[in-house]
Design a protein around this motif. Structure first.
Motif, mmCIF file in Angstrom:
data_model
loop_
_atom_site.group_PDB
_atom_site.id
_atom_site.type_symbol
_atom_site.label_atom_id
_atom_site.label_comp_id
_atom_site.label_asym_id
_atom_site.label_seq_id
_atom_site.Cartn_x
_atom_site.Cartn_y
_atom_site.Cartn_z
ATOM 1 N N ALA A 16 44.504 32.219 31.973
ATOM 2 C CA ALA A 16 43.384 32.803 31.224
ATOM 3 C C ALA A 16 42.058 32.611 31.961
ATOM 4 O O ALA A 16 41.250 33.540 32.061
ATOM 5 C CB ALA A 16 43.305 32.164 29.836
ATOM 6 N N LEU A 17 41.850 31.415 32.500
ATOM 7 C CA LEU A 17 40.614 31.141 33.254
ATOM 8 C C LEU A 17 40.508 32.060 34.467
ATOM 9 O O LEU A 17 39.452 32.632 34.746
ATOM 10 C CB LEU A 17 40.580 29.680 33.732
ATOM 11 C CG LEU A 17 40.242 28.607 32.707
ATOM 12 C CD1 LEU A 17 40.504 27.221 33.271
ATOM 13 C CD2 LEU A 17 38.783 28.713 32.262
ATOM 14 N N ALA A 18 41.638 32.197 35.176
ATOM 15 C CA ALA A 18 41.651 33.051 36.370
ATOM 16 C C ALA A 18 41.328 34.497 35.994
ATOM 17 O O ALA A 18 40.524 35.162 36.659
ATOM 18 C CB ALA A 18 43.007 32.965 37.067
ATOM 19 N N SER A 19 41.920 34.995 34.905
ATOM 20 C CA SER A 19 41.674 36.378 34.464
ATOM 21 C C SER A 19 40.211 36.590 34.087
ATOM 22 O O SER A 19 39.600 37.592 34.466
ATOM 23 C CB SER A 19 42.547 36.718 33.252
ATOM 24 O OG SER A 19 43.903 36.547 33.581
ATOM 25 N N VAL A 20 39.652 35.645 33.332
ATOM 26 C CA VAL A 20 38.253 35.757 32.897
ATOM 27 C C VAL A 20 37.311 35.796 34.110
ATOM 28 O O VAL A 20 36.406 36.626 34.186
ATOM 29 C CB VAL A 20 37.880 34.577 31.948
ATOM 30 C CG1 VAL A 20 36.379 34.458 31.778
ATOM 31 C CG2 VAL A 20 38.539 34.776 30.584
ATOM 32 N N LEU A 21 37.548 34.911 35.075
ATOM 33 C CA LEU A 21 36.646 34.841 36.235
ATOM 34 C C LEU A 21 36.830 36.029 37.176
ATOM 35 O O LEU A 21 35.864 36.491 37.790
ATOM 36 C CB LEU A 21 36.831 33.515 36.981
ATOM 37 C CG LEU A 21 36.365 32.286 36.189
ATOM 38 C CD1 LEU A 21 36.725 31.003 36.922
ATOM 39 C CD2 LEU A 21 34.874 32.323 35.896
ATOM 40 N N ASP A 22 38.054 36.520 37.277
ATOM 41 C CA ASP A 22 38.299 37.689 38.132
ATOM 42 C C ASP A 22 37.607 38.949 37.605
ATOM 43 O O ASP A 22 37.392 39.903 38.348
ATOM 44 C CB ASP A 22 39.808 37.944 38.315
ATOM 45 C CG ASP A 22 40.391 37.124 39.476
ATOM 46 O OD1 ASP A 22 39.619 36.796 40.408
ATOM 47 O OD2 ASP A 22 41.588 36.822 39.449
ATOM 48 N N LEU A 23 37.258 38.945 36.314
ATOM 49 C CA LEU A 23 36.541 40.090 35.739
ATOM 50 C C LEU A 23 35.074 40.123 36.189
ATOM 51 O O LEU A 23 34.423 41.160 36.111
ATOM 52 C CB LEU A 23 36.593 40.041 34.202
ATOM 53 C CG LEU A 23 37.956 40.288 33.559
ATOM 54 C CD1 LEU A 23 37.896 40.013 32.061
ATOM 55 C CD2 LEU A 23 38.429 41.722 33.813
ATOM 56 N N GLU A 24 34.572 38.974 36.648
ATOM 57 C CA GLU A 24 33.180 38.910 37.119
ATOM 58 C C GLU A 24 33.087 39.611 38.473
ATOM 59 O O GLU A 24 33.902 39.353 39.358
ATOM 60 C CB GLU A 24 32.727 37.446 37.256
ATOM 61 C CG GLU A 24 32.784 36.635 35.968
ATOM 62 C CD GLU A 24 31.730 37.053 34.951
ATOM 63 O OE1 GLU A 24 30.648 37.514 35.358
ATOM 64 O OE2 GLU A 24 32.003 36.921 33.732
ATOM 65 N N GLU A 25 32.098 40.486 38.628
ATOM 66 C CA GLU A 25 31.992 41.277 39.859
ATOM 67 C C GLU A 25 31.751 40.431 41.108
ATOM 68 O O GLU A 25 32.133 40.824 42.210
ATOM 69 C CB GLU A 25 30.856 42.300 39.719
ATOM 70 C CG GLU A 25 31.225 43.441 38.798
ATOM 71 C CD GLU A 25 30.080 44.415 38.571
ATOM 72 O OE1 GLU A 25 29.041 44.284 39.265
ATOM 73 O OE2 GLU A 25 30.229 45.288 37.706
ATOM 74 N N ASP A 26 31.099 39.251 40.917
ATOM 75 C CA ASP A 26 30.750 38.447 42.089
ATOM 76 C C ASP A 26 31.674 37.247 42.299
ATOM 77 O O ASP A 26 31.371 36.331 43.035
ATOM 78 C CB ASP A 26 29.293 37.964 41.977
ATOM 79 C CG ASP A 26 29.043 37.171 40.696
ATOM 80 O OD1 ASP A 26 29.877 37.264 39.759
ATOM 81 O OD2 ASP A 26 28.024 36.466 40.620
ATOM 82 N N MET A 27 32.848 37.261 41.608
ATOM 83 C CA MET A 27 33.760 36.114 41.722
ATOM 84 C C MET A 27 35.185 36.542 42.030
ATOM 85 O O MET A 27 35.635 37.589 41.588
ATOM 86 C CB MET A 27 33.748 35.293 40.422
ATOM 87 C CG MET A 27 32.402 34.657 40.160
ATOM 88 S SD MET A 27 32.369 33.674 38.667
ATOM 89 C CE MET A 27 30.598 33.411 38.525
ATOM 90 N N GLN A 28 35.871 35.678 42.779
ATOM 91 C CA GLN A 28 37.277 35.944 43.103
ATOM 92 C C GLN A 28 38.042 34.624 43.093
ATOM 93 O O GLN A 28 37.648 33.662 43.763
ATOM 94 C CB GLN A 28 37.359 36.571 44.506
ATOM 95 C CG GLN A 28 38.780 36.901 44.919
ATOM 96 C CD GLN A 28 38.877 37.252 46.404
ATOM 97 O OE1 GLN A 28 37.890 37.180 47.139
ATOM 98 N NE2 GLN A 28 40.057 37.621 46.841
ATOM 99 N N VAL A 29 39.119 34.569 42.295
ATOM 100 C CA VAL A 29 39.956 33.368 42.262
ATOM 101 C C VAL A 29 40.944 33.461 43.426
ATOM 102 O O VAL A 29 41.755 34.377 43.488
ATOM 103 C CB VAL A 29 40.694 33.236 40.907
ATOM 104 C CG1 VAL A 29 41.651 32.046 40.924
ATOM 105 C CG2 VAL A 29 39.681 33.086 39.777
ATOM 106 N N VAL A 30 40.837 32.501 44.363
ATOM 107 C CA VAL A 30 41.685 32.557 45.573
ATOM 108 C C VAL A 30 42.852 31.582 45.518
ATOM 109 O O VAL A 30 43.743 31.628 46.359
ATOM 110 C CB VAL A 30 40.841 32.311 46.855
ATOM 111 C CG1 VAL A 30 39.842 33.426 47.069
ATOM 112 C CG2 VAL A 30 40.136 30.945 46.809
ATOM 113 N N GLY A 31 42.851 30.697 44.513
ATOM 114 C CA GLY A 31 43.966 29.750 44.418
ATOM 115 C C GLY A 31 44.046 29.116 43.047
ATOM 116 O O GLY A 31 43.035 28.920 42.378
ATOM 117 N N LYS A 32 45.301 28.822 42.596
ATOM 118 C CA LYS A 32 45.519 28.186 41.299
ATOM 119 C C LYS A 32 46.449 26.993 41.494
ATOM 120 O O LYS A 32 47.522 27.136 42.083
ATOM 121 C CB LYS A 32 46.140 29.180 40.308
ATOM 122 C CG LYS A 32 45.198 30.324 39.946
ATOM 123 C CD LYS A 32 45.779 31.241 38.883
ATOM 124 C CE LYS A 32 46.867 32.135 39.456
ATOM 125 N NZ LYS A 32 47.267 33.214 38.532
#
Length: 199
Positions: A16-32
């Motif tokens: 859920a955290l990864a999905s929420v942050l990936d929706l931000e235009e200036d953010m990218q989750v590169v690892g979990k």
């Protein structure tokens, strides 16, 4: 683009955290990661800007992992359920740029990440009040006695280990109970743990 690694042992929350942050235009989750070891490995591998770190995870906890990645250039944002003064103090010592509680609104997380990237430090207000309002009241010797109690030692064992008389140990115990505002040894250990004062 702000590159992020998330370390959280509850898989549903991690997703859920990864999905929420990936929706931000200036953010990218590169690892979990689901534990501290993996968090450290992913930080070295992906060289992210920020690592969002839970504290209580299997194996290496988030505070130990934060200490290990200190100096890599990756900023650490602690995100936990625990509003414990001791944890907060350790997080600051480990160089964490932020400490938020999981019940914070989700938009606060993205804003906090941007603030941290801008060089600011973000700490949950209730923790700051607590940390600076209540220090560990026990002296080093009283803490030593309590640690031995937590190890299951009785008055006689503690007296022989610390080269004290039984009466002196009993005095220390009653001072400890009084300072912590509890009525027995078990409650004293619980209170001390809750505050995160055990090191």
């Amino acid at each position: 683009m702000i590159r992020i690694v998330i370390a959280e042992d509850q898989r549903m929350l991690l997703g859920a955290l990864a999905s929420v942050l990936d929706l931000e235009e200036d953010m990218q989750v590169v690892g979990k990661a689901t534990n501290g070891e993996d968090a450290v490995r992913l930080v070295h591998l992906h060289k992210p800007d920020v690592c969002i770190m839970d504290i209580e995870m299997p194996g290496k906890n988030g505070l130990e992992a934060a200490e290990e990645i200190k100096g890599t250039g990756c900023k650490v944002l602690i995100l936990t359920t625990f509003a414990r003064t001791g944890y907060f103090e350790r997080a600051i010592k480990s160089g964490a740029s932020g400490y938020l509680l999981k019940d914070s609104p989700s938009e606060e997380l993205a804003d906090s990440i941007r603030s941290i990237m801008a060089g600011r430090r973000i700490y949950a207000a209730e923790l700051v009040d607590d940390a600076y309002g209540r220090e560990n009241p026990l002296t080093e010797r009283e803490k030593e006695v309590l640690l031995l109690i937590a190890d299951g030692k009785n008055t006689k064992d503690i007296a022989s280990e610390l080269h004290l008389t039984n009466g002196t140990v009993r005095n220390y115990v009653s001072i400890i109970l009084d300072k912590l505002g509890v009525s027995n040894r078990v409650e004293a250990i619980t209170r001390f743990k809750e505050k995160g004062w055990f090191r």
